[in-house]
Design a protein around this motif. Structure first.
Motif, PDB file in Angstrom:
ATOM      1  N   LEU A 109      14.046   0.153  -2.226  1.00  0.00           N
ATOM      2  CA  LEU A 109      13.332  -0.880  -2.915  1.00  0.00           C
ATOM      3  C   LEU A 109      11.892  -0.539  -3.555  1.00  0.00           C
ATOM      4  O   LEU A 109      11.248  -1.032  -4.147  1.00  0.00           O
ATOM      5  N   GLU A 110      11.729   0.922  -3.352  1.00  0.00           N
ATOM      6  CA  GLU A 110      10.643   1.829  -3.738  1.00  0.00           C
ATOM      7  C   GLU A 110      10.436   1.571  -5.183  1.00  0.00           C
ATOM      8  O   GLU A 110       9.203   1.423  -5.666  1.00  0.00           O
ATOM      9  N   ASN A 111      11.493   1.753  -5.978  1.00  0.00           N
ATOM     10  CA  ASN A 111      11.083   1.586  -7.542  1.00  0.00           C
ATOM     11  C   ASN A 111      11.602   0.230  -8.048  1.00  0.00           C
ATOM     12  O   ASN A 111      11.776  -0.024  -9.271  1.00  0.00           O
ATOM     13  N   ARG A 112      11.773  -0.690  -7.166  1.00  0.00           N
ATOM     14  CA  ARG A 112      12.116  -2.111  -7.519  1.00  0.00           C
ATOM     15  C   ARG A 112      11.060  -2.680  -8.353  1.00  0.00           C
ATOM     16  O   ARG A 112      11.344  -3.372  -9.350  1.00  0.00           O
ATOM     17  N   GLU A 113       9.555  -2.390  -8.449  1.00  0.00           N
ATOM     18  CA  GLU A 113       8.873  -3.013  -9.246  1.00  0.00           C
ATOM     19  C   GLU A 113       9.176  -2.701 -10.749  1.00  0.00           C
ATOM     20  O   GLU A 113       8.551  -3.225 -11.485  1.00  0.00           O
ATOM     21  N   ARG A 114       9.684  -1.223 -11.234  1.00  0.00           N
ATOM     22  CA  ARG A 114       9.731  -1.072 -12.157  1.00  0.00           C
ATOM     23  C   ARG A 114      11.018  -1.462 -12.996  1.00  0.00           C
ATOM     24  O   ARG A 114      11.028  -1.356 -13.997  1.00  0.00           O
ATOM     25  N   ALA A 115      11.665  -2.404 -12.402  1.00  0.00           N
ATOM     26  CA  ALA A 115      12.802  -3.013 -13.065  1.00  0.00           C
ATOM     27  C   ALA A 115      12.514  -4.012 -13.899  1.00  0.00           C
ATOM     28  O   ALA A 115      11.366  -4.804 -13.464  1.00  0.00           O
ATOM     29  N   LYS A 149       0.055   0.615   3.946  1.00  0.00           N
ATOM     30  CA  LYS A 149      -0.140  -0.327   2.979  1.00  0.00           C
ATOM     31  C   LYS A 149       1.031  -0.410   2.034  1.00  0.00           C
ATOM     32  O   LYS A 149       1.634  -1.477   1.589  1.00  0.00           O
ATOM     33  N   ALA A 150       1.721   0.586   1.739  1.00  0.00           N
ATOM     34  CA  ALA A 150       2.615   0.829   0.499  1.00  0.00           C
ATOM     35  C   ALA A 150       3.977   0.195   1.169  1.00  0.00           C
ATOM     36  O   ALA A 150       4.827  -0.680   0.630  1.00  0.00           O
ATOM     37  N   ILE A 151       4.236   0.425   2.483  1.00  0.00           N
ATOM     38  CA  ILE A 151       5.289  -0.306   3.075  1.00  0.00           C
ATOM     39  C   ILE A 151       5.113  -1.875   3.226  1.00  0.00           C
ATOM     40  O   ILE A 151       6.330  -2.472   2.868  1.00  0.00           O
ATOM     41  N   LEU A 152       4.049  -2.159   3.768  1.00  0.00           N
ATOM     42  CA  LEU A 152       3.969  -3.420   3.937  1.00  0.00           C
ATOM     43  C   LEU A 152       3.803  -4.414   2.636  1.00  0.00           C
ATOM     44  O   LEU A 152       4.227  -5.511   2.605  1.00  0.00           O
ATOM     45  N   HIS A 153       3.342  -3.487   1.626  1.00  0.00           N
ATOM     46  CA  HIS A 153       3.381  -4.209   0.225  1.00  0.00           C
ATOM     47  C   HIS A 153       4.944  -4.659  -0.214  1.00  0.00           C
ATOM     48  O   HIS A 153       4.950  -5.442  -0.747  1.00  0.00           O
ATOM     49  N   ARG A 154       5.680  -3.568  -0.246  1.00  0.00           N
ATOM     50  CA  ARG A 154       7.105  -3.833  -0.456  1.00  0.00           C
ATOM     51  C   ARG A 154       7.827  -5.039   0.528  1.00  0.00           C
ATOM     52  O   ARG A 154       8.635  -5.817  -0.132  1.00  0.00           O
ATOM     53  N   GLN A 155       7.162  -4.848   1.640  1.00  0.00           N
ATOM     54  CA  GLN A 155       7.841  -5.956   2.654  1.00  0.00           C
ATOM     55  C   GLN A 155       7.450  -7.356   2.050  1.00  0.00           C
ATOM     56  O   GLN A 155       8.197  -8.149   2.107  1.00  0.00           O
ATOM     57  N   ARG A 156       6.368  -7.547   1.510  1.00  0.00           N
ATOM     58  CA  ARG A 156       5.618  -8.849   1.170  1.00  0.00           C
ATOM     59  C   ARG A 156       6.536  -9.486  -0.175  1.00  0.00           C
ATOM     60  O   ARG A 156       6.574 -10.437  -0.251  1.00  0.00           O
ATOM     61  N   ARG A 157       7.196  -8.371  -0.689  1.00  0.00           N
ATOM     62  CA  ARG A 157       7.906  -8.858  -1.968  1.00  0.00           C
ATOM     63  C   ARG A 157       9.195  -9.237  -1.688  1.00  0.00           C
ATOM     64  O   ARG A 157       9.889  -9.643  -2.687  1.00  0.00           O
ATOM     65  N   VAL A 158       9.382  -8.879  -0.750  1.00  0.00           N
ATOM     66  CA  VAL A 158      11.103  -9.341  -0.269  1.00  0.00           C
ATOM     67  C   VAL A 158      11.108 -10.631   0.452  1.00  0.00           C
ATOM     68  O   VAL A 158      10.223 -10.859   1.394  1.00  0.00           O
ATOM     69  N   CYS A 203      21.390  -5.994   1.854  1.00  0.00           N
ATOM     70  CA  CYS A 203      20.034  -6.449   1.532  1.00  0.00           C
ATOM     71  C   CYS A 203      19.298  -6.918   2.778  1.00  0.00           C
ATOM     72  O   CYS A 203      18.163  -7.113   2.901  1.00  0.00           O
ATOM     73  N   GLN A 204      20.166  -7.053   3.806  1.00  0.00           N
ATOM     74  CA  GLN A 204      19.311  -7.545   5.032  1.00  0.00           C
ATOM     75  C   GLN A 204      18.988  -6.443   5.880  1.00  0.00           C
ATOM     76  O   GLN A 204      18.071  -6.460   6.811  1.00  0.00           O
ATOM     77  N   HIS A 205      19.034  -5.179   5.213  1.00  0.00           N
ATOM     78  CA  HIS A 205      18.560  -4.034   6.013  1.00  0.00           C
ATOM     79  C   HIS A 205      17.963  -2.853   4.710  1.00  0.00           C
ATOM     80  O   HIS A 205      18.558  -2.003   4.604  1.00  0.00           O
ATOM     81  N   PRO A 206      17.174  -3.723   3.904  1.00  0.00           N
ATOM     82  CA  PRO A 206      16.464  -2.725   2.779  1.00  0.00           C
ATOM     83  C   PRO A 206      15.838  -1.445   3.458  1.00  0.00           C
ATOM     84  O   PRO A 206      15.186  -1.519   4.428  1.00  0.00           O
ATOM     85  N   ASN A 207      15.871  -0.344   2.570  1.00  0.00           N
ATOM     86  CA  ASN A 207      15.081   0.816   2.859  1.00  0.00           C
ATOM     87  C   ASN A 207      15.458   1.438   4.118  1.00  0.00           C
ATOM     88  O   ASN A 207      14.881   2.280   4.712  1.00  0.00           O
ATOM     89  N   GLN A 208      16.802   1.481   4.639  1.00  0.00           N
ATOM     90  CA  GLN A 208      17.284   1.677   5.840  1.00  0.00           C
ATOM     91  C   GLN A 208      18.698   2.771   5.388  1.00  0.00           C
ATOM     92  O   GLN A 208      19.489   2.144   4.880  1.00  0.00           O
ATOM     93  N   VAL A 209      18.902   4.002   5.805  1.00  0.00           N
ATOM     94  CA  VAL A 209      20.091   4.699   5.331  1.00  0.00           C
ATOM     95  C   VAL A 209      21.288   4.239   6.450  1.00  0.00           C
ATOM     96  O   VAL A 209      20.963   4.415   7.781  1.00  0.00           O
ATOM     97  N   PHE A 210      22.367   4.000   5.965  1.00  0.00           N
ATOM     98  CA  PHE A 210      23.417   3.879   6.815  1.00  0.00           C
ATOM     99  C   PHE A 210      24.422   4.864   6.540  1.00  0.00           C
ATOM    100  O   PHE A 210      24.837   5.284   5.380  1.00  0.00           O
ATOM    101  N   SER A 211      25.150   5.422   7.378  1.00  0.00           N
ATOM    102  CA  SER A 211      26.255   6.441   7.271  1.00  0.00           C
ATOM    103  C   SER A 211      27.506   5.563   6.811  1.00  0.00           C
ATOM    104  O   SER A 211      27.516   4.484   7.037  1.00  0.00           O
TER     105      SER A 211
END
Length: 236
Positions: free
Chosen positions: A229-235, A115-124, A167-175
């Protein structure tokens, strides 16, 4: 719930338990795959909003499958696995996983994380709108325009391309290697560490309220960078 979920798991009993859990939470579109090959076919033929992925599969391992999925989709992926070492967890995140839950797990925790991940997805905003928006900055892909706190900010070409990619790949780690290959299109990578670091630093000066304590563009020690984007709502 309208979102569709794909369970990739070869234990039939666990699949049934997860399906009951998801149905109880209101999910109506639940797909299942018992192998990597079957999973890829489902992903290519259907809209999937979240994946629950086991690491141990009969025809491949979940880490390799995650990389294959990332070549065709940015769908959120939660690993569900009995492999509990820190190396396994770091590997899961580095190949593109969004979360990592170890077995045995509490079904309520799985539900909460979904639910937490889908909630963040809906806000993008969807990528097809050509706009990526957070509570603090907005990136217009077609216009190459960066708006921060309501004001347009200058964003040179390579900084824009780097931010657009993240931005096209939020919440994903890239080397560093992955960023250099995807943004600079250069596979030789001479001076890549410094180049990426400088551009990340410049972007933080633009999109972070406090560049020394970034909320969005974060460094994952030993792995690379992530647009968090986990803390995005606090901005504010």
């Amino acid at each position: 719930m309208k979102e569709s979920i794909l369970i990739i798991e070869d234990e039939i009993g666990l699949i049934k338990m997860l399906k009951r859990l998801l149905e109880k939470e209101g999910f109506q579109k639940i797909y299942q795959a018992e192998s990597g090959l079957e999973a890829l076919k489902i992903i290519k033929e259907n809209r999937i909003d979240l994946i629950l992925l086991d690491v141990m599969l009969p025809d491949t391992d979940g880490f390799n499958l995650c990389q294959q999925i990332r070549e065709i989709s940015d769908v959120p992926i939660i690993f569900l696995t009995a492999r509990t070492t820190d190396i396994d967890k770091l590997t899961g995140f580095s190949v593109g996983g969004d979360d990592y839950i170890t077995k045995p797990f509490n079904p309520l925790e799985v539900s909460a994380r979904i639910k937490a991940i889908l909630h963040r997805q809906r806000r993008v905003l969807p990528k097809e709108t050509n706009i990526f928006q957070t509570d603090y900055f907005t990136l217009h892909f077609d216009q190459a325009k960066l708006i921060v706190n309501g004001e347009e900010v200058s964003c040179p070409a390579m900084e824009f391309q780097l931010l657009k990619f993240m931005c096209q790949h939020p919440n994903q780690v890239f080397s560093v290697d992955q960023l250099y290959e995807n943004v600079w299109k250069d596979y030789s990578g001479i001076g890549k560490e410094n180049t990426v670091m400088v551009h990340i630093s410049r972007l933080r000066q633009k999109i972070e309220k406090d560049p020394k304590h970034p909320v969005y563009l974060k460094n994952v020690r030993g792995l690379g960078y992530i647009l968090n984007l986990e803390n995005r709502e606090r901005a504010q």
